[in-house]
Design a protein around this motif. Structure first.
Motif, short mmCIF file in Angstrom:
data_model
loop_
_atom_site.label_atom_id
_atom_site.label_comp_id
_atom_site.label_asym_id
_atom_site.label_seq_id
_atom_site.Cartn_x
_atom_site.Cartn_y
_atom_site.Cartn_z
N THR A 85 0.81 -1.23 0.00
CA THR A 85 0.00 0.00 0.00
C THR A 85 0.83 1.27 0.00
O THR A 85 0.30 2.35 -0.17
N ASN A 86 2.13 1.13 0.27
CA ASN A 86 3.03 2.28 0.39
C ASN A 86 2.58 3.22 1.51
O ASN A 86 2.74 4.44 1.40
N GLN A 87 2.02 2.63 2.56
CA GLN A 87 1.57 3.40 3.71
C GLN A 87 2.56 3.20 4.87
O GLN A 87 2.75 2.07 5.35
N THR A 88 3.16 4.26 5.32
CA THR A 88 4.15 4.22 6.41
C THR A 88 3.56 3.64 7.69
O THR A 88 4.27 3.00 8.46
N TYR A 89 2.29 3.86 7.91
CA TYR A 89 1.63 3.37 9.13
C TYR A 89 1.88 1.88 9.34
O TYR A 89 2.13 1.44 10.46
N PHE A 90 1.83 1.09 8.27
CA PHE A 90 2.01 -0.35 8.41
C PHE A 90 3.47 -0.69 8.76
O PHE A 90 3.72 -1.62 9.53
N TYR A 91 4.42 0.05 8.21
CA TYR A 91 5.81 -0.16 8.60
C TYR A 91 5.99 0.19 10.09
O TYR A 91 6.73 -0.48 10.81
#
Length: 160
Positions: A85-91
């Motif tokens: 998703t290219n979402q930093t939240y998941f990292y």
């Protein structure tokens, strides 16, 4: 002299207000990241499945806090969502799992540290990645994989 004390108190109050506003702003930014990330997942059944499995692994960790395989599985699931998703939240969720495992001596493994280092590297947090790779090498000095990850950080990311 009395005027200086009054000025210092006013300065302290002003500084406290500025810090409070900055913290509140940060909370809204982080909430926005979370909401964006979750809305991305909700619109895709496959991503929703990965998300649900990641949450389930976190619940399992609460029941089995010494099982490093659960930490690794949760970390990989969150990282996978970040990659897709290219979402930093998941990292960031993956990193939180790494931080929990770091506190648990029984849940530590060299593989876990390399994987945590890889996630930190993806996020551009090279000093933290270095710490994880160094820990992996300390745990398992004879494993070439650990050394290669550590070396890759220096060769490809030392300038950053």
């Amino acid at each position: 002299m009395n005027m200086n004390v009054k000025s210092l108190k006013q300065y302290g109050i002003l500084l406290s207000c500025v810090v409070l506003v900055a913290l509140v702003s940060l909370i809204f930014v982080l909430r926005g990241d979370k909401n964006r990330a979750i809305s991305t997942v909700e619109s895709n059944a496959e991503l929703r499945d990965v998300y649900d499995r990641a949450l389930a692994r976190e619940e399992q960790i609460k029941l089995e806090p010494d099982n490093f395989e659960l930490y690794n599985a949760a970390m990989f699931l969150w990282k996978s969502l970040g990659d897709r998703t290219n979402q930093t939240y998941f990292y960031q969720r993956a990193i939180r799992i790494a931080q929990k495992a770091e506190k648990n001596e029984k849940a530590q493994s060299a593989l876990f540290n390399v994987n945590a280092g890889n996630i930190y590297k993806l996020m551009g947090e090279y000093k933290k990645a270095e710490k994880q790779y160094q820990r992996a090498v300390e745990i398992n000095t004879g494993d070439a994989t650990m050394w290669m990850a550590y070396l890759d950080l220096y060769i490809n990311y030392a300038k950053k």
